[in-house]
Every structure is written in structure tokens, then in C-alpha cells.
Write a protein that holds these residues in place. Structure first.
Motif, short mmCIF file in Angstrom:
data_model
loop_
_atom_site.label_atom_id
_atom_site.label_comp_id
_atom_site.label_asym_id
_atom_site.label_seq_id
_atom_site.Cartn_x
_atom_site.Cartn_y
_atom_site.Cartn_z
N VAL A 32 1.18 -1.02 -0.03
CA VAL A 32 -0.17 -0.21 0.02
C VAL A 32 1.07 1.29 -0.40
O VAL A 32 0.57 1.96 -0.62
CB VAL A 32 -1.13 -0.14 0.85
N PHE A 33 1.37 1.12 1.06
CA PHE A 33 2.79 2.05 1.20
C PHE A 33 3.76 2.74 -0.42
O PHE A 33 3.76 3.42 -1.43
CB PHE A 33 3.12 2.43 2.11
N LEU A 34 4.00 1.49 -0.79
CA LEU A 34 4.40 1.90 -2.38
C LEU A 34 3.85 2.05 -3.11
O LEU A 34 4.58 3.23 -4.00
CB LEU A 34 5.53 -0.12 -2.68
N ALA A 35 2.62 1.83 -3.32
CA ALA A 35 1.50 2.09 -3.99
C ALA A 35 1.20 3.44 -4.49
O ALA A 35 1.87 4.01 -4.99
CB ALA A 35 -0.09 1.30 -4.46
N PHE A 36 0.83 4.32 -2.26
CA PHE A 36 1.11 5.08 -2.64
C PHE A 36 2.56 6.58 -2.75
O PHE A 36 2.14 7.69 -3.76
CB PHE A 36 0.52 5.63 -0.57
N VAL A 37 3.35 6.00 -2.61
CA VAL A 37 4.27 6.71 -3.45
C VAL A 37 4.29 6.45 -5.12
O VAL A 37 5.32 7.38 -5.22
CB VAL A 37 5.49 5.87 -2.59
N ILE A 38 4.71 5.64 -5.60
CA ILE A 38 4.47 6.03 -6.94
C ILE A 38 3.31 6.30 -7.76
O ILE A 38 3.40 7.25 -8.87
CB ILE A 38 4.66 4.43 -7.91
N VAL A 39 2.15 6.74 -6.74
CA VAL A 39 1.13 7.42 -7.23
C VAL A 39 1.72 8.73 -7.72
O VAL A 39 1.12 10.03 -7.96
CB VAL A 39 -0.10 6.71 -6.77
N THR A 40 1.95 9.62 -5.39
CA THR A 40 2.40 9.92 -5.34
C THR A 40 3.48 10.83 -6.51
O THR A 40 3.19 12.20 -6.50
CB THR A 40 2.24 10.63 -3.95
N ALA A 41 4.40 9.94 -7.16
CA ALA A 41 5.84 11.12 -7.36
C ALA A 41 5.50 10.59 -8.72
O ALA A 41 5.37 11.91 -9.75
CB ALA A 41 6.73 9.88 -6.65
N PHE A 42 4.95 9.88 -9.60
CA PHE A 42 4.75 9.95 -11.00
C PHE A 42 3.04 9.57 -12.16
O PHE A 42 3.45 9.61 -12.65
CB PHE A 42 5.16 8.35 -10.75
N GLY A 43 1.89 9.79 -10.56
CA GLY A 43 0.63 9.80 -10.92
C GLY A 43 -0.42 10.40 -11.74
O GLY A 43 -0.97 10.32 -11.95
N MET A 44 0.69 11.69 -11.41
CA MET A 44 0.19 13.54 -11.10
C MET A 44 -0.39 13.59 -12.74
O MET A 44 0.77 13.22 -13.65
CB MET A 44 0.16 14.54 -10.26
N GLN A 45 -1.39 13.62 -12.90
CA GLN A 45 -1.63 14.33 -14.50
C GLN A 45 -2.21 15.47 -14.54
O GLN A 45 -3.08 15.90 -14.16
CB GLN A 45 -2.79 13.36 -14.68
N VAL A 46 -1.89 16.00 -15.65
CA VAL A 46 -2.47 17.62 -16.62
C VAL A 46 -2.52 17.63 -17.17
O VAL A 46 -2.04 16.40 -17.87
CB VAL A 46 -1.35 18.34 -15.96
N LYS A 47 -3.01 18.37 -17.81
CA LYS A 47 -4.46 18.86 -19.25
C LYS A 47 -3.74 20.00 -19.75
O LYS A 47 -3.46 20.71 -19.45
CB LYS A 47 -5.82 18.69 -19.41
N VAL A 48 -3.04 19.50 -20.94
CA VAL A 48 -2.19 20.69 -21.85
C VAL A 48 -3.25 21.84 -22.25
O VAL A 48 -4.41 21.02 -22.79
CB VAL A 48 -1.19 20.13 -22.82
N ILE A 49 -3.60 23.26 -21.96
CA ILE A 49 -4.37 23.54 -22.61
C ILE A 49 -3.85 25.18 -23.88
O ILE A 49 -2.97 25.25 -23.18
CB ILE A 49 -4.73 25.09 -21.39
N GLY A 50 -4.52 24.43 -24.24
CA GLY A 50 -3.46 25.51 -25.81
C GLY A 50 -2.84 24.83 -27.16
O GLY A 50 -2.08 23.36 -26.18
N ASP A 51 -1.94 25.45 -27.95
CA ASP A 51 -1.22 24.40 -28.78
C ASP A 51 0.36 25.31 -28.45
O ASP A 51 0.46 24.85 -29.71
CB ASP A 51 -2.53 25.24 -30.12
N SER A 52 0.84 25.50 -27.51
CA SER A 52 1.65 25.88 -27.02
C SER A 52 2.40 25.08 -27.14
O SER A 52 4.35 25.18 -27.39
CB SER A 52 1.76 26.66 -25.89
N MET A 53 2.25 23.64 -27.33
CA MET A 53 3.97 23.05 -27.01
C MET A 53 3.70 21.64 -28.22
O MET A 53 4.26 20.89 -28.75
CB MET A 53 3.47 21.84 -25.73
N GLU A 54 2.61 21.92 -29.41
CA GLU A 54 2.74 21.47 -30.90
C GLU A 54 3.67 21.18 -31.52
O GLU A 54 4.42 22.36 -31.08
CB GLU A 54 1.34 22.20 -31.35
N PRO A 55 4.54 20.12 -32.12
CA PRO A 55 4.25 19.03 -31.99
C PRO A 55 4.26 17.91 -30.88
O PRO A 55 3.69 16.86 -31.01
CB PRO A 55 4.61 18.79 -33.59
N THR A 56 5.18 18.20 -29.77
CA THR A 56 5.29 17.63 -28.66
C THR A 56 4.10 16.94 -28.31
O THR A 56 4.04 15.66 -28.08
CB THR A 56 6.38 18.42 -27.98
#
Length: 198
Positions: free
Chosen positions: A37-61
Motif C-alpha cells: 500500500v505504501f509503495l503504491a501510494f509513493v508511486i502514484v504521488t510521485a509519478f501519477g499526477m496528471q495534468v491536461k495541456v491547455i492550448g497549442d503552445s507545446m505542439e507538435p510534442t
């Protein structure tokens, strides 16, 4: 005369014996569960945050509306480097949406945009494998900027459609404003999933 037979039926409840071996086994299962449970929490906290890109400023990446997974743990330990795509809140404003941009200038660098080209320490920068358009607006980088400790200069990959460090309302981005490094992009209608390369 008939003799009454005594009831010979007896119900003995089998006693459960708690042995040291059983106790050790129970504790080992509890320990493994807690660790998982602790390892799953650390992995989600450290690497699992998801953010949506707003706008086309990072295209084509990365495309508008595409989600990126954010590495917060390793980023906090080692910081940002040139070419990293980072997620930040402008001026640390928690009421703002997250911005996703590429690091092009690091602490100690001199940054300037001359005739649409980015110069780092007096040399034209070739960050990453993307052919960038000449920038129509140099913004605050029209004059040379010297980045101090913990200061970074960030640009969008779609440089003529990006609000980034050139804009006076964003400017130089500090480590304190950064949330983490974007390391993986999630598949959407426009763009495929994959690791975000420097």
C-alpha cells in the motif's frame, strides 16, 4: 427394570493453538500488505499526477487537451535541466491552471532572443530535435537576461503561439513555481501516448 443409560455424547470444542510460527506468519502478511500500500501510494504521488495541456503552445510534442503524467519526486531531488518539459504554476498562483513548457535556460545562463532566434550564453540554441520557427515576439528577452540561482527560462515548442517566459506576466520561472517534470503523454484524439523526450 430398565436402567436409564447416561448420555455418553460429549461435545469437545477443539482448542486452537496459537503458535509463534502462526504469529510470525500473520505479521509477515500484515507487513507485506502495508509495504504494498505504501509503495503504491509513493508511486502514484510521485509519478501519477496528471495534468491536461491547455492550448497549442507545446505542439507538435504535446497537443491541446492531451494529458501528461508528472514526475514530482525525482524532479524535487534532482531539479530541472535544459530540454526538460516541466509543469508549473505562474508566480506560484494556485488559482491558475498548470502550464507545460520546455526549459531552455538554466541558472547562470544568459538568455536573449535576437532576430527570432534564441541565444544562450551568446550561442544560438538548438534545444531538442524540433525545428522551431523564428519567434515573432522576443518579449522580455529582447534584452539579455542573466538567470540567477533557481531561475529558469521556459518556452513552448510552438513558439509563436505560446505564453511563456517571454511574457511579462510569467517571466522567469523559479524552482518554487515548478510542480514537476512531464515524463509521459497520454493518448488522445490528436496525439499518441509515449515518453516525452528532451
Amino acid at each position: 427394570m430398565f436402567r436409564k443409560k447416561k448420555n455418553t455424547f460429549t461435545f469437545h470444542q477443539k482448542k486452537r493453538i496459537i503458535t509463534p510460527k502462526l504469529i510470525r506468519e500473520i505479521f509477515s502478511w500484515i507487513l507485506v500488505t502495508v509495504m504494498a500500500v505504501f509503495l503504491a501510494f509513493v508511486i502514484v504521488t510521485a509519478f501519477g499526477m496528471q495534468v491536461k495541456v491547455i492550448g497549442d503552445s507545446m505542439e507538435p510534442t504535446i497537443y491541446n487537451g492531451q494529458g501528461v503524467l508528472v514526475d514530482r519526486l525525482i524532479f524535487k531531488l534532482f531539479g530541472a535541466k535544459n530540454g526538460d518539459v516541466v509543469v508549473f504554476l505562474p508566480n506560484g498562483n494556485t488559482n491558475s491552471h498548470y502550464y507545460v513548457k520546455r526549459v531552455v535556460g538554466c541558472p547562470g545562463d544568459k538568455v536573449q532572443i535576437i532576430d527570432g532566434d534564441l541565444y544562450i550564453n551568446g550561442v544560438v540554441s538548438k534545444t531538442g530535435n524540433i525545428d522551431y520557427d523564428k519567434m515573432e515576439d522576443a518579449g522580455i528577452a529582447a534584452s539579455e537576461l542573466k538567470l540567477g540561482s533557481g531561475e529558469y527560462f521556459l518556452l513552448g515548442d510552438n513558439r509563436n503561439s505560446s505564453e511563456d517566459s517571454r511574457s511579462a506576466n510569467i517571466g522567469v520561472v523559479t524552482t518554487r513555481m515548478m510542480v514537476g517534470k512531464a515524463w509521459f503523454k497520454v493518448k488522445n484524439q490528436q496525439g499518441g501516448a509515449g515518453f516525452i523526450l528532451d
